[in-house]
Design an enzyme around this catalytic site. Structure first.
Site, PDB file in Angstrom:
ATOM      1  N   ASN A   1      -5.760   1.481  -7.770  1.00 29.04           N
ATOM      2  CA  ASN A   1      -6.125   0.290  -6.818  1.00 29.04           C
ATOM      3  C   ASN A   1      -6.332  -0.601  -7.730  1.00 29.04           C
ATOM      4  O   ASN A   1      -6.609  -0.812  -9.151  1.00 29.04           O
ATOM      5  CB  ASN A   1      -7.223   0.764  -6.009  1.00 29.04           C
TER       6      ASN A   1
ATOM      7  N   HIS B   1     -13.104   3.862   5.349  1.00 29.96           N
ATOM      8  CA  HIS B   1     -11.754   2.911   5.139  1.00 29.96           C
ATOM      9  C   HIS B   1     -11.608   2.011   6.271  1.00 29.96           C
ATOM     10  O   HIS B   1     -10.567   1.190   6.130  1.00 29.96           O
ATOM     11  CB  HIS B   1     -10.750   3.842   4.860  1.00 29.96           C
TER      12      HIS B   1
ATOM     13  N   GLU C   1      -8.462  -0.320 -10.810  1.00 27.88           N
ATOM     14  CA  GLU C   1      -9.576   0.954 -10.684  1.00 27.88           C
ATOM     15  C   GLU C   1      -8.414   2.184 -11.044  1.00 27.88           C
ATOM     16  O   GLU C   1      -7.499   2.254 -10.211  1.00 27.88           O
ATOM     17  CB  GLU C   1      -9.778   0.829  -9.231  1.00 27.88           C
TER      18      GLU C   1
ATOM     19  N   TYR D   1       0.723  -1.121   0.176  1.00 26.32           N
ATOM     20  CA  TYR D   1      -0.004   0.119  -0.016  1.00 26.32           C
ATOM     21  C   TYR D   1       1.007   1.058  -0.057  1.00 26.32           C
ATOM     22  O   TYR D   1       1.879   1.437   0.572  1.00 26.32           O
ATOM     23  CB  TYR D   1      -0.926  -0.044   1.263  1.00 26.32           C
TER      24      TYR D   1
ATOM     25  N   ARG E   1      -4.802   7.849  -8.771  1.00 31.16           N
ATOM     26  CA  ARG E   1      -3.901   6.853  -8.183  1.00 31.16           C
ATOM     27  C   ARG E   1      -4.702   5.697  -8.748  1.00 31.16           C
ATOM     28  O   ARG E   1      -5.920   5.838  -9.224  1.00 31.16           O
ATOM     29  CB  ARG E   1      -4.084   6.803  -6.692  1.00 31.16           C
TER      30      ARG E   1
ATOM     31  N   TYR F   1      -7.399  -9.952   2.199  1.00 26.36           N
ATOM     32  CA  TYR F   1      -8.247  -8.731   2.098  1.00 26.36           C
ATOM     33  C   TYR F   1      -8.972  -8.544   0.690  1.00 26.36           C
ATOM     34  O   TYR F   1     -10.074  -8.202   0.538  1.00 26.36           O
ATOM     35  CB  TYR F   1      -7.644  -7.478   2.742  1.00 26.36           C
ATOM     36  N   LYS F   2      -8.082  -8.730  -0.298  1.00 29.54           N
ATOM     37  CA  LYS F   2      -8.532  -8.644  -1.685  1.00 29.54           C
ATOM     38  C   LYS F   2      -9.284  -9.639  -2.262  1.00 29.54           C
ATOM     39  O   LYS F   2      -9.780  -9.774  -3.224  1.00 29.54           O
ATOM     40  CB  LYS F   2      -7.380  -8.412  -2.687  1.00 29.54           C
TER      41      LYS F   2
END
Lengths: 347, 206
Positions: free
Chosen positions: A225, A193, A265, A37, A223, A316-317
């Protein structure tokens, strides 16, 4: 311009695919062979001609099919588009930003004519023509945010700014990576978040919020993701998780190239002029593994990123279950050669 | 500091403090079950200031999820207005009326279970009161109000994780992710990827 819009689906028979041109311009998000991250924001300025950065809002071959898919999601679940009452002005700001950008960047498809507050909008790919009065909601078939985001690829959220915080208080969310607007609407920056692991302790959200509170009108930022999605399903919502979750168990070495997709994204952030809200378009791009590996640099790099990623992130993903299968498949395309810096394909 | 010990959690999960008397034009207390004790403790702390405070106080109280009813102790305080409601739902319209009629300077005190604190806070928020005018103190049960993210139905008094959604019947695990607008935690299907593979329910929120 010669670009035609695909007839394709993002559900049921999943006929979505990328043309060779779409593959070459895919926004591959890894600029090096590993991933962790970071705030990773840069000015959203026009980029290379032909790339997804060329224009403020990228319109690509999937446009019409994506808008059809969005209409279906909204018919099935109207809660995917919500705007708290005080956010209407921000909705008009967003409508203006999208209409002006598209009419300027794609004059062959979009036109915007203004006579004072009397506006005339033409969207040729979707065969829409609308005369309305700017800032008068009774002259549109629905609220301004909903109206324009039914005609713009990607999800959109609108953040109000007050008390030195950002509040997610409106949005059109139908192509999300497993988060619920209906649940999160009304939350502050750290609240919505909250479920993200590690990043809070790393200070990522504190820094990002500080940065965004100072975002200036006319100076948007962007940015990336990313995550992984089985089948080209745009609507990976928590609402429908019982429907799409089971597909993760059906990947095999034979079908993974066709069914596993890297989901990227391209997120941009824009200060809006009247409301002082922040618009947050989250544009989703999908690419099949077998399409991605036609770019040798990306195949090598994706293999290394997935092989070495922190397990907490892959959990998490949501792809920890298939991580080994992915690494196995991708390893065939990694000869160990060094990769060039940055995310562009080698010439 | 809060009297209830909570496990470390994520940033959307509410945190609670301890009620303390504040200067204000009027004082509204909403509490359930053991929350009554947070109010009596607060007035004990107020000491000599208590009578003046009570003269401008309105207390709305309901029994807790397991039947704890400390109405008598609260009524004995002698507030200007005391109302015992059988449930939050029954008190809702009264609470709305009080908040609608409120003037500048109203202080709000919420005490008891997360469910009642959350529901009352939502009413206060919708009435547009400033966040700083609200104090909260957790007492009593840790049972949760959980919204199923799939069918949107809310299940009250959830004590185990996972649990079965009282509306659609899916097996849900309880996240700490919390919406103040819904006054609910989020429940997500636990066996979507492996239908039928549901871990044994553990009593996490007694």
């Amino acid at each position: 311009m010669g670009l035609e819009f695909n007839t394709e689906t993002f559900r049921n028979d999943f006929t979505f695919k990328n043309s060779p041109r779409a593959i070459r311009r895919f926004p591959f998000p890894f600029d090096r062979d590993d991933y962790m991250y970071s705030v990773n924001m840069e000015p959203h300025v026009p980029g290379r001609p032909g790339s997804v950065f060329e224009h403020m809002f990228d319109v690509d071959e999937h446009y019409v099919a994506e808008m059809r898919d969005r209409a279906q999601v909204l018919a099935d679940d109207p809660l995917r588009c919500q705007s708290l009452p005080h956010m209407e002005l921000a909705g008009w700001d967003l409508l203006e930003l999208i209409m002006e950008s598209k009419a300027r960047d794609y004059p062959q498809w979009f036109e915007l004519h203004k006579n004072g507050n009397r506006w005339h909008w033409i969207n040729r790919p979707m065969e829409i023509e609308q005369k309305f009065t700017f800032l008068d909601p009774t002259t549109l078939p629905c609220g301004p945010m909903e109206y324009i985001t039914r005609q713009a690829q990607g999800d959109f959220t609108l953040q109000d700014q007050r008390d030195d915080n950002l509040w997610i208080e409106a949005g059109m969310v139908t192509t999300q990576a497993d988060w619920s607007l209906d649940f999160d609407i009304g939350m502050s920056f750290h609240e919505w978040h909250a479920p993200v692991p590690k990043a809070h302790q790393m200070g990522v959200f504190d820094r990002a919020l500080k940065f965004l509170l100072k975002l200036q009108h006319g100076a948007p930022v962007r940015r990336f993701n990313w995550t992984m999605t089985v089948d080209p399903l745009l609507d990976t919502s928590p609402e429908n998780y019982p429907k799409w979750g089971p597909t993760k168990t059906t990947l095999t070495p034979e079908n993974i190239g066709n069914r596993q997709h890297l989901r990227v994204e391209l997120q941009t952030l824009h200060r809006l002029p009247r409301s002082n809200a922040i618009a947050f378009p989250i544009r989703c791009y999908l690419i099949k593994f077998e399409e991605l590996v036609t770019i040798p640099k990306w195949a090598r790099r994706l293999h290394r990123v997935i092989r070495d990623i922190d397990p907490e992130l892959s959990t998490y993903k949501g792809f920890i279950r298939n991580r080994e299968l992915m690494v196995q498949y991708l390893s065939q395309f990694d000869d160990g050669a060094p990769t060039s810096p940055g995310w562009w394909p080698d010439e | 500091m809060t009297k209830t010990l909570f496990e470390p959690s994520i940033r959307s999960r509410p945190v609670y403090g301890e009620l303390s008397p504040r200067a204000g034009s009027a004082h509204l207390f909403i509490a359930d079950g053991e929350g009554a004790e947070a109010i009596t403790d607060m007035f004990a702390k107020a000491g000599a200031d208590a009578p003046a405070l009570l003269a401008k106080s309105h207390i709305i109280y309901m029994p807790g999820p397991y039947g704890t009813d400390l109405s008598a102790a609260l009524q004995a305080l002698g507030a200007a207005q005391f109302h015992r409601a059988p449930s939050f739902n029954a008190a809702e319209l009264r609470i709305r009326k009080v908040l609608t009629d409120a003037h500048m300077g109203l202080q709000v005190y919420l005490a008891g279970t997360e469910t009642v604190i959350g529901l009352a806070q939502r009413e206060v928020m919708m009435a547009g009161l400033p966040f700083e005018a609200v104090q909260t103190e957790h007492r009593g049960s840790l049972s949760r109000r959980v919204q199923c993210v799939h069918c949107k139905g809310v299940t009250e008094n959830v004590t185990t994780d996972p649990f079965v959604c009282s509306h659609c019947g899916l097996n849900l695990f309880v996240r700490d992710h919390y919406s103040r607008r819904l006054a609910a935690f989020q429940g997500v299907n636990i066996d979507a990827e492996d239908p039928g593979l549901v871990p044994a329910a553990v009593e996490r929120f007694k």
